[in-house]
Design a protein around this motif. Structure first.
Motif: not given
Length: 236
Positions: A48-50, A81-82, A106-107, A127-128
Protein backbone atom coordinates in the motif's frame (compact mmCIF):
# COMPACT_ATOMS: atom_id res chain seq x y z
CA UNK A 1 -18.75 -21.74 -34.71
CA UNK A 2 -18.74 -23.23 -31.21
CA UNK A 3 -19.55 -21.10 -28.15
CA UNK A 4 -16.55 -19.41 -26.53
CA UNK A 5 -16.16 -20.71 -22.97
CA UNK A 6 -13.91 -18.98 -20.44
CA UNK A 7 -13.37 -19.14 -16.70
CA UNK A 8 -13.09 -15.86 -14.80
CA UNK A 9 -11.97 -15.50 -11.18
CA UNK A 10 -11.55 -12.75 -8.61
CA UNK A 11 -9.30 -12.91 -5.55
CA UNK A 12 -8.42 -10.39 -2.87
CA UNK A 13 -4.98 -11.70 -1.92
CA UNK A 14 -4.55 -9.48 1.18
CA UNK A 15 -1.09 -8.38 0.01
CA UNK A 16 -0.03 -12.02 0.03
CA UNK A 17 -0.37 -12.31 3.82
CA UNK A 18 -2.25 -15.41 4.95
CA UNK A 19 -4.12 -16.18 8.15
CA UNK A 20 -0.85 -17.55 9.52
CA UNK A 21 0.55 -14.00 9.12
CA UNK A 22 3.13 -15.15 6.56
CA UNK A 23 3.55 -13.30 3.28
CA UNK A 24 3.80 -16.10 0.72
CA UNK A 25 3.40 -15.17 -2.96
CA UNK A 26 4.15 -18.73 -4.07
CA UNK A 27 1.17 -19.92 -2.04
CA UNK A 28 -1.08 -17.38 -3.77
CA UNK A 29 0.07 -18.62 -7.18
CA UNK A 30 -0.59 -22.20 -6.07
CA UNK A 31 -4.19 -21.25 -5.21
CA UNK A 32 -4.54 -19.61 -8.63
CA UNK A 33 -3.29 -22.79 -10.28
CA UNK A 34 -5.96 -24.74 -8.42
CA UNK A 35 -8.63 -22.48 -9.94
CA UNK A 36 -6.99 -22.47 -13.39
CA UNK A 37 -9.04 -19.53 -14.68
CA UNK A 38 -8.43 -17.84 -18.02
CA UNK A 39 -8.76 -14.29 -16.65
CA UNK A 40 -8.19 -13.38 -13.00
CA UNK A 41 -8.77 -10.09 -11.19
CA UNK A 42 -6.52 -9.66 -8.15
CA UNK A 43 -7.03 -7.06 -5.45
CA UNK A 44 -4.41 -5.89 -2.93
CA UNK A 45 -1.72 -7.15 -5.29
CA UNK A 46 0.67 -4.29 -4.40
CA UNK A 47 1.93 -3.04 -1.08
CA UNK A 48 0.00 0.00 0.00
CA UNK A 49 2.77 2.47 0.81
CA UNK A 50 6.01 3.74 -0.66
CA UNK A 51 6.83 2.48 -4.14
CA UNK A 52 3.73 0.17 -4.05
CA UNK A 53 5.97 -2.82 -4.72
CA UNK A 54 4.27 -5.87 -6.22
CA UNK A 55 3.35 -8.63 -3.77
CA UNK A 56 3.94 -11.34 -6.39
CA UNK A 57 7.32 -10.85 -8.08
CA UNK A 58 7.00 -10.70 -11.85
CA UNK A 59 9.45 -13.57 -12.34
CA UNK A 60 7.22 -15.93 -10.35
CA UNK A 61 4.40 -15.28 -12.80
CA UNK A 62 6.71 -15.47 -15.81
CA UNK A 63 8.45 -18.70 -14.76
CA UNK A 64 5.83 -20.57 -12.74
CA UNK A 65 2.40 -19.64 -14.08
CA UNK A 66 0.41 -19.67 -17.33
CA UNK A 67 -0.63 -16.02 -16.88
CA UNK A 68 0.76 -12.62 -17.74
CA UNK A 69 -0.14 -9.49 -15.73
CA UNK A 70 -2.16 -6.82 -17.50
CA UNK A 71 -1.97 -3.38 -15.93
CA UNK A 72 -1.42 0.25 -17.01
CA UNK A 73 2.18 0.25 -15.70
CA UNK A 74 1.84 3.57 -13.92
CA UNK A 75 4.25 2.64 -11.11
CA UNK A 76 7.47 0.82 -12.10
CA UNK A 77 7.57 -1.54 -9.11
CA UNK A 78 3.84 -2.24 -8.96
CA UNK A 79 2.04 -5.12 -10.58
CA UNK A 80 -1.24 -3.21 -10.87
CA UNK A 81 -3.08 0.04 -10.26
CA UNK A 82 -4.01 0.75 -6.63
CA UNK A 83 -3.51 -2.96 -6.05
CA UNK A 84 -5.75 -4.08 -8.92
CA UNK A 85 -4.25 -6.26 -11.64
CA UNK A 86 -5.67 -8.59 -14.26
CA UNK A 87 -3.92 -11.86 -15.01
CA UNK A 88 -4.59 -13.18 -18.50
CA UNK A 89 -3.73 -16.64 -19.77
CA UNK A 90 -0.93 -16.55 -22.33
CA UNK A 91 -2.35 -16.82 -25.81
CA UNK A 92 -5.14 -14.33 -25.10
CA UNK A 93 -4.45 -11.12 -27.01
CA UNK A 94 -4.43 -7.86 -25.05
CA UNK A 95 -5.71 -5.05 -27.26
CA UNK A 96 -5.79 -2.27 -24.68
CA UNK A 97 -5.52 -1.66 -20.94
CA UNK A 98 -6.43 1.44 -18.99
CA UNK A 99 -6.71 2.64 -15.42
CA UNK A 100 -10.21 3.69 -14.42
CA UNK A 101 -10.27 6.63 -12.01
CA UNK A 102 -12.76 6.14 -9.19
CA UNK A 103 -14.27 8.94 -7.07
CA UNK A 104 -12.86 8.30 -3.61
CA UNK A 105 -11.00 9.61 -0.60
CA UNK A 106 -9.18 6.29 -0.24
CA UNK A 107 -6.54 4.93 -2.61
CA UNK A 108 -8.95 2.97 -4.82
CA UNK A 109 -8.97 2.24 -8.52
CA UNK A 110 -9.96 -0.16 -11.28
CA UNK A 111 -8.30 -1.64 -14.35
CA UNK A 112 -10.07 -2.23 -17.66
CA UNK A 113 -8.60 -4.44 -20.39
CA UNK A 114 -9.86 -5.14 -23.88
CA UNK A 115 -9.05 -8.70 -24.92
CA UNK A 116 -9.38 -10.85 -28.04
CA UNK A 117 -10.00 -14.58 -27.72
CA UNK A 118 -10.58 -16.81 -30.76
CA UNK A 119 -11.60 -13.81 -32.80
CA UNK A 120 -14.05 -12.53 -30.17
CA UNK A 121 -13.51 -9.18 -28.46
CA UNK A 122 -14.42 -8.63 -24.80
CA UNK A 123 -13.77 -6.22 -21.97
CA UNK A 124 -12.81 -7.09 -18.40
CA UNK A 125 -12.69 -4.81 -15.37
CA UNK A 126 -10.99 -5.63 -12.07
CA UNK A 127 -11.89 -3.39 -9.13
CA UNK A 128 -11.75 -2.92 -5.38
CA UNK A 129 -14.48 -0.63 -4.07
CA UNK A 130 -14.70 1.68 -1.07
CA UNK A 131 -15.86 0.90 2.45
CA UNK A 132 -18.37 3.76 2.22
CA UNK A 133 -21.72 2.80 0.71
CA UNK A 134 -22.23 6.15 -1.02
CA UNK A 135 -18.74 6.03 -2.50
CA UNK A 136 -19.32 2.49 -3.72
CA UNK A 137 -22.39 3.57 -5.67
CA UNK A 138 -20.44 6.41 -7.29
CA UNK A 139 -17.59 4.03 -8.11
CA UNK A 140 -19.93 1.50 -9.74
CA UNK A 141 -21.34 4.28 -11.88
CA UNK A 142 -17.80 5.39 -12.83
CA UNK A 143 -16.96 1.86 -14.01
CA UNK A 144 -20.22 1.54 -15.97
CA UNK A 145 -19.70 4.97 -17.53
CA UNK A 146 -16.17 3.97 -18.55
CA UNK A 147 -17.46 0.86 -20.32
CA UNK A 148 -20.25 2.83 -21.97
CA UNK A 149 -17.67 5.28 -23.31
CA UNK A 150 -15.48 2.62 -24.91
CA UNK A 151 -15.48 2.48 -28.69
CA UNK A 152 -17.66 -0.29 -30.10
CA UNK A 153 -19.79 -2.84 -28.29
CA UNK A 154 -18.20 -5.85 -26.59
CA UNK A 155 -19.32 -8.33 -23.93
CA UNK A 156 -18.12 -7.24 -20.50
CA UNK A 157 -17.15 -8.91 -17.23
CA UNK A 158 -16.59 -6.83 -14.09
CA UNK A 159 -15.26 -8.45 -10.94
CA UNK A 160 -13.60 -7.72 -7.66
CA UNK A 161 -13.99 -7.07 -3.97
CA UNK A 162 -17.04 -4.81 -3.95
CA UNK A 163 -17.09 -4.44 -0.14
CA UNK A 164 -20.89 -4.66 -0.30
CA UNK A 165 -22.43 -6.57 2.60
CA UNK A 166 -25.96 -6.38 1.23
CA UNK A 167 -26.96 -9.51 -0.67
CA UNK A 168 -28.94 -7.71 -3.37
CA UNK A 169 -29.12 -3.99 -2.59
CA UNK A 170 -26.73 -1.17 -1.80
CA UNK A 171 -24.18 -0.39 -4.50
CA UNK A 172 -25.23 -3.49 -6.47
CA UNK A 173 -28.26 -1.57 -7.65
CA UNK A 174 -26.04 1.02 -9.36
CA UNK A 175 -25.00 -1.36 -12.15
CA UNK A 176 -26.75 -0.91 -15.48
CA UNK A 177 -30.01 -2.86 -15.89
CA UNK A 178 -28.52 -5.08 -18.61
CA UNK A 179 -25.78 -6.25 -16.24
CA UNK A 180 -26.29 -9.33 -14.07
CA UNK A 181 -24.68 -9.31 -10.63
CA UNK A 182 -23.68 -12.89 -9.89
CA UNK A 183 -23.45 -14.19 -6.35
CA UNK A 184 -20.85 -16.99 -6.30
CA UNK A 185 -21.26 -17.40 -2.52
CA UNK A 186 -19.80 -16.34 0.80
CA UNK A 187 -16.12 -15.56 0.48
CA UNK A 188 -15.20 -13.47 3.55
CA UNK A 189 -13.68 -14.09 6.02
CA UNK A 190 -11.86 -17.07 4.60
CA UNK A 191 -11.87 -19.20 7.76
CA UNK A 192 -15.64 -18.99 8.28
CA UNK A 193 -17.23 -17.06 5.39
CA UNK A 194 -20.19 -14.85 6.26
CA UNK A 195 -20.37 -12.24 3.49
CA UNK A 196 -20.52 -12.20 -0.31
CA UNK A 197 -18.10 -9.30 -0.73
CA UNK A 198 -16.49 -10.72 -3.88
CA UNK A 199 -18.72 -10.55 -6.96
CA UNK A 200 -18.68 -11.08 -10.70
CA UNK A 201 -20.91 -8.91 -12.90
CA UNK A 202 -21.62 -9.77 -16.53
CA UNK A 203 -23.27 -8.11 -19.50
CA UNK A 204 -26.26 -9.70 -21.17
CA UNK A 205 -24.32 -11.51 -23.90
CA UNK A 206 -22.89 -14.07 -21.48
CA UNK A 207 -24.46 -17.39 -20.53
CA UNK A 208 -23.49 -18.60 -17.05
CA UNK A 209 -22.40 -22.25 -16.95
CA UNK A 210 -21.27 -22.29 -13.31
CA UNK A 211 -20.35 -20.00 -10.42
CA UNK A 212 -18.87 -20.66 -7.02
CA UNK A 213 -16.37 -20.02 -4.26
CA UNK A 214 -13.07 -21.86 -4.50
CA UNK A 215 -12.56 -23.74 -1.24
CA UNK A 216 -9.40 -25.71 -0.60
CA UNK A 217 -7.04 -26.34 2.28
CA UNK A 218 -4.57 -23.88 0.77
CA UNK A 219 -7.15 -21.16 0.00
CA UNK A 220 -8.44 -21.33 3.57
CA UNK A 221 -5.17 -19.88 4.89
CA UNK A 222 -3.61 -18.01 1.94
CA UNK A 223 -5.67 -14.80 2.37
CA UNK A 224 -8.52 -13.39 4.41
CA UNK A 225 -10.78 -13.79 1.32
CA UNK A 226 -11.59 -16.91 -0.67
CA UNK A 227 -11.46 -16.68 -4.48
CA UNK A 228 -14.68 -16.68 -6.49
CA UNK A 229 -15.13 -17.89 -10.05
CA UNK A 230 -17.59 -17.99 -12.94
CA UNK A 231 -17.53 -20.23 -16.00
CA UNK A 232 -19.10 -18.21 -18.79
CA UNK A 233 -19.99 -18.83 -22.42
CA UNK A 234 -20.49 -16.54 -25.41
CA UNK A 235 -22.96 -18.17 -27.79
CA UNK A 236 -21.82 -18.63 -31.38
Amino acid sequence: MAPLRLTFASYNIHKGVGLDRRRDPDRIVSVLREIDADVIALQEADRRFGAREAVIPRDILDDHSPWMPVAPGMRPMSLGWHGNVLLVRRGIEVLDVRAVALPTLEPRGAVCAELAVAGRRLRVVGMHLDLSGLRRRHQVRAVCDHLAGCEGDAPAVMMGDLNEWSRNGGALGAFDPHHSVLAPGRSFPARRPLAQLDRIVVSGEWAVDDIGVHRSTLAAVASDHLPVFARLALPA
